[in-house]
Design a protein around this motif. Structure first.
Motif, mmCIF file in Angstrom:
data_model
loop_
_atom_site.group_PDB
_atom_site.id
_atom_site.type_symbol
_atom_site.label_atom_id
_atom_site.label_comp_id
_atom_site.label_asym_id
_atom_site.label_seq_id
_atom_site.Cartn_x
_atom_site.Cartn_y
_atom_site.Cartn_z
ATOM 1 N N LYS A 220 0.806 -1.222 0.000
ATOM 2 C CA LYS A 220 0.000 0.000 0.000
ATOM 3 C C LYS A 220 0.838 1.270 0.000
ATOM 4 C CE LYS A 220 -3.935 -0.058 1.971
ATOM 5 N NZ LYS A 220 -5.042 -0.153 2.960
ATOM 6 N N PHE A 221 1.966 1.270 0.701
ATOM 7 C CA PHE A 221 2.784 2.480 0.774
ATOM 8 C C PHE A 221 4.089 2.361 -0.017
ATOM 9 C CE2 PHE A 221 -0.032 2.689 4.393
ATOM 10 C CZ PHE A 221 -0.428 4.018 4.401
ATOM 11 N N ASP A 222 4.168 1.353 -0.864
ATOM 12 C CA ASP A 222 5.358 1.172 -1.695
ATOM 13 C C ASP A 222 4.957 0.964 -3.156
ATOM 14 O OD1 ASP A 222 7.877 0.809 -2.679
ATOM 15 O OD2 ASP A 222 8.241 -1.125 -1.723
ATOM 16 N N LEU A 223 4.348 -0.182 -3.453
ATOM 17 C CA LEU A 223 3.935 -0.447 -4.827
ATOM 18 C C LEU A 223 2.856 0.529 -5.301
ATOM 19 C CD1 LEU A 223 3.761 -4.358 -4.847
ATOM 20 C CD2 LEU A 223 5.502 -2.910 -5.900
ATOM 21 N N LEU A 224 1.878 0.786 -4.433
ATOM 22 C CA LEU A 224 0.788 1.675 -4.843
ATOM 23 C C LEU A 224 1.264 3.098 -5.138
ATOM 24 C CD1 LEU A 224 -2.182 2.077 -5.423
ATOM 25 C CD2 LEU A 224 -2.558 2.481 -2.979
ATOM 26 N N PRO A 225 2.051 3.742 -4.270
ATOM 27 C CA PRO A 225 2.563 5.080 -4.611
ATOM 28 C C PRO A 225 3.394 5.084 -5.888
ATOM 29 C CG PRO A 225 2.835 4.667 -2.277
ATOM 30 C CD PRO A 225 2.437 3.354 -2.898
ATOM 31 N N ASP A 226 4.140 4.001 -6.107
ATOM 32 C CA ASP A 226 4.945 3.920 -7.324
ATOM 33 C C ASP A 226 4.044 3.931 -8.555
ATOM 34 O OD1 ASP A 226 7.592 3.403 -8.645
ATOM 35 O OD2 ASP A 226 6.530 1.600 -9.296
ATOM 36 N N ARG A 227 2.957 3.173 -8.502
ATOM 37 C CA ARG A 227 2.001 3.180 -9.605
ATOM 38 C C ARG A 227 1.290 4.535 -9.694
ATOM 39 N NH1 ARG A 227 0.712 -2.133 -11.165
ATOM 40 N NH2 ARG A 227 2.590 -3.386 -10.818
ATOM 41 N N ALA A 228 1.026 5.134 -8.545
ATOM 42 C CA ALA A 228 0.320 6.419 -8.528
ATOM 43 C C ALA A 228 1.124 7.510 -9.222
ATOM 44 C CB ALA A 228 0.015 6.824 -7.087
ATOM 45 N N ARG A 229 2.441 7.419 -9.138
ATOM 46 C CA ARG A 229 3.286 8.435 -9.774
ATOM 47 C C ARG A 229 3.117 8.425 -11.295
ATOM 48 N NH1 ARG A 229 6.626 7.523 -5.213
ATOM 49 N NH2 ARG A 229 7.583 5.629 -6.088
ATOM 50 N N SER A 230 2.742 7.270 -11.844
ATOM 51 C CA SER A 230 2.524 7.206 -13.285
ATOM 52 C C SER A 230 1.278 7.983 -13.692
ATOM 53 C CB SER A 230 2.408 5.749 -13.738
ATOM 54 O OG SER A 230 1.238 5.140 -13.222
ATOM 55 N N PHE A 231 0.405 8.268 -12.717
ATOM 56 C CA PHE A 231 -0.779 9.088 -12.969
ATOM 57 C C PHE A 231 -0.501 10.563 -12.655
ATOM 58 C CE2 PHE A 231 -2.457 4.859 -12.293
ATOM 59 C CZ PHE A 231 -3.489 4.754 -13.221
ATOM 60 N N GLY A 232 0.711 10.845 -12.177
ATOM 61 C CA GLY A 232 1.063 12.209 -11.814
ATOM 62 C C GLY A 232 0.832 12.543 -10.360
ATOM 63 N N ALA A 233 0.442 11.561 -9.563
ATOM 64 C CA ALA A 233 0.185 11.806 -8.141
ATOM 65 C C ALA A 233 1.498 11.910 -7.374
ATOM 66 C CB ALA A 233 -0.674 10.691 -7.557
ATOM 67 N N ARG A 234 1.554 12.847 -6.442
ATOM 68 C CA ARG A 234 2.772 13.067 -5.664
ATOM 69 C C ARG A 234 2.603 12.712 -4.190
ATOM 70 N NH1 ARG A 234 4.530 19.055 -6.972
ATOM 71 N NH2 ARG A 234 6.281 18.444 -5.629
ATOM 72 N N ARG A 235 1.387 12.351 -3.803
ATOM 73 C CA ARG A 235 1.182 11.908 -2.435
ATOM 74 C C ARG A 235 0.018 10.928 -2.395
ATOM 75 N NH1 ARG A 235 -1.480 16.988 0.917
ATOM 76 N NH2 ARG A 235 -3.390 17.183 -0.328
ATOM 77 N N LEU A 236 -0.046 10.138 -1.317
ATOM 78 C CA LEU A 236 -1.052 9.102 -1.153
ATOM 79 C C LEU A 236 -1.883 9.382 0.087
ATOM 80 C CD1 LEU A 236 -2.105 6.209 -2.007
ATOM 81 C CD2 LEU A 236 -0.495 5.323 -0.286
ATOM 82 N N ALA A 237 -3.192 9.290 -0.049
ATOM 83 C CA ALA A 237 -4.102 9.426 1.084
ATOM 84 C C ALA A 237 -4.773 8.088 1.343
ATOM 85 C CB ALA A 237 -5.152 10.501 0.805
ATOM 86 N N THR A 238 -4.875 7.707 2.604
ATOM 87 C CA THR A 238 -5.538 6.453 2.958
ATOM 88 C C THR A 238 -6.544 6.717 4.072
ATOM 89 O OG1 THR A 238 -4.077 5.710 4.765
ATOM 90 C CG2 THR A 238 -3.334 5.294 2.499
ATOM 91 N N GLY A 239 -7.368 5.728 4.329
ATOM 92 C CA GLY A 239 -8.382 5.853 5.371
ATOM 93 C C GLY A 239 -7.924 5.371 6.730
ATOM 94 N N HIS A 240 -6.620 5.293 6.955
ATOM 95 C CA HIS A 240 -6.115 4.880 8.270
ATOM 96 C C HIS A 240 -6.423 5.924 9.334
ATOM 97 C CE1 HIS A 240 -3.532 2.145 5.823
ATOM 98 N NE2 HIS A 240 -3.664 1.369 6.881
ATOM 99 N N TYR A 241 -6.646 5.444 10.530
ATOM 100 C CA TYR A 241 -6.822 6.332 11.678
ATOM 101 C C TYR A 241 -5.453 6.532 12.324
ATOM 102 C CZ TYR A 241 -11.856 5.901 11.208
ATOM 103 O OH TYR A 241 -13.149 5.959 10.723
ATOM 104 N N HIS B 118 5.148 11.504 2.078
ATOM 105 C CA HIS B 118 4.273 11.574 0.914
ATOM 106 C C HIS B 118 2.911 10.945 1.193
ATOM 107 C CE1 HIS B 118 8.334 12.061 -0.813
ATOM 108 N NE2 HIS B 118 7.722 12.840 -1.679
ATOM 109 N N THR B 119 2.501 10.998 2.466
ATOM 110 C CA THR B 119 1.251 10.376 2.882
ATOM 111 C C THR B 119 0.395 11.364 3.656
ATOM 112 O OG1 THR B 119 2.326 8.199 3.047
ATOM 113 C CG2 THR B 119 0.247 8.488 4.225
ATOM 114 N N VAL B 120 -0.919 11.242 3.507
ATOM 115 C CA VAL B 120 -1.854 12.026 4.317
ATOM 116 C C VAL B 120 -2.905 11.087 4.895
ATOM 117 C CG1 VAL B 120 -1.568 14.255 3.197
ATOM 118 C CG2 VAL B 120 -3.143 12.597 2.215
#
Length: 256
Positions: free
Chosen positions: A119-140, A176-178
């Motif tokens: 979730k915080f490694d492979l997913l952000p790497d894939r997200a960068r291909s969409f132009g995303a620079r940070r990842l938001a999740t529903g964690h408390y 790079h997480t919120v």
């Protein structure tokens, strides 16, 4: 975060309540958001195991069935949504080590491995291909930048705090997480969901149920002779031994 608020944010969407509210909150703020869902289970591959899972309660978290909910939530929030197939990576990084650890008699923590490796490694790497620079999740959980380092803090809702499952994240991952839900309580999140007419459901924790079954199946052919520590005799062999880790062995013969 190190990125500006104008940067594209990828939201990890499982189809459950928390990630859905996370996406909606960011979209409501007018931030550029893209929803990304991870397909972690090959439903066609799992179909052959239907008999073993009969009566198990339906689709699993991050399977094709529940990811349809994520897509509908993204449409309601007015954000683009994409599904990323990561089932092979998930099995290699999380499932196989989980089963191996369990069969070895140790207590695995697959959620920690999933967060760190997927979730915080492979997913952000894939997200960068969409132009995303940070990842938001529903964690408390909450984040704070103090003296040049990111600190992982407990959530406002002590009963829902999930920092334990995030302890292994690196400084770069945290930077790079919120966590939009970190300052909210679960009742508040449910209220937000009801306000936007989002069904108040939770993504069921089914990620590793099939793997528990695999672990049980893997040792089924081997009868076990459990030693009686108080004598030189052994407990009679039986056809199947339920896998157990050290913390779950209390009260059994030879428990330590």
């Amino acid at each position: 975060m190190t990125d500006t608020r104008s940067a594209l944010t990828a939201v990890a969407m499982s189809g459950g309540l928390d990630s859905s509210v996370t996406a909606w909150l960011l979209a409501r703020e007018g931030l550029p958001v893209v929803g990304l869902s991870m397909l972690l289970w090959d439903e066609m591959e799992q179909a052959g195991r239907a008999t073993a899972q009969a009566g198990s309660g339906g689709g699993r978290c991050c399977g094709a069935l529940v990811l349809g909910d994520a897509r509908r939530v993204a449409q309601q929030a007015g954000i683009p949504h994409y599904t990323l197939r990561l089932d092979r990576e998930f099995r290699r990084a999380v499932v196989d080590p989980f089963v191996d650890t369990y069969l070895a008699g140790r207590t695995p923590s697959p959620c920690v491995a999933c967060n760190t490796e997927v979730k915080f490694d492979l997913l952000p790497d894939r997200a960068r291909s969409f132009g995303a620079r940070r990842l938001a999740t529903g964690h408390y959980a909450r984040l704070e930048l103090r003296e040049g380092r990111w600190r992982l803090l407990r959530a406002a809702d002590a009963e829902k705090d999930q920092t334990y499952f995030l302890w292994s994240l690196s400084q770069d991952q945290l930077a790079h997480t919120v966590f939009p839900l970190g300052s909210l309580t679960k009742p508040e999140v449910r209220r937000i969901a009801s306000e936007v007419r989002r069904p108040v459901i939770a993504c069921l924790a089914r990620c590793h149920r099939a793997d528990l079954e695999k672990a049980a199946w893997a040792i089924e052919p081997f009868a076990s002779a459990l030693p009686d520590c108080s004598s030189t005799e052994s407990i009679p062999e039986h056809p199947r031994t339920r896998p157990s880790s050290w913390p779950s062995r209390r009260g059994r013969p030879c428990a330590r």
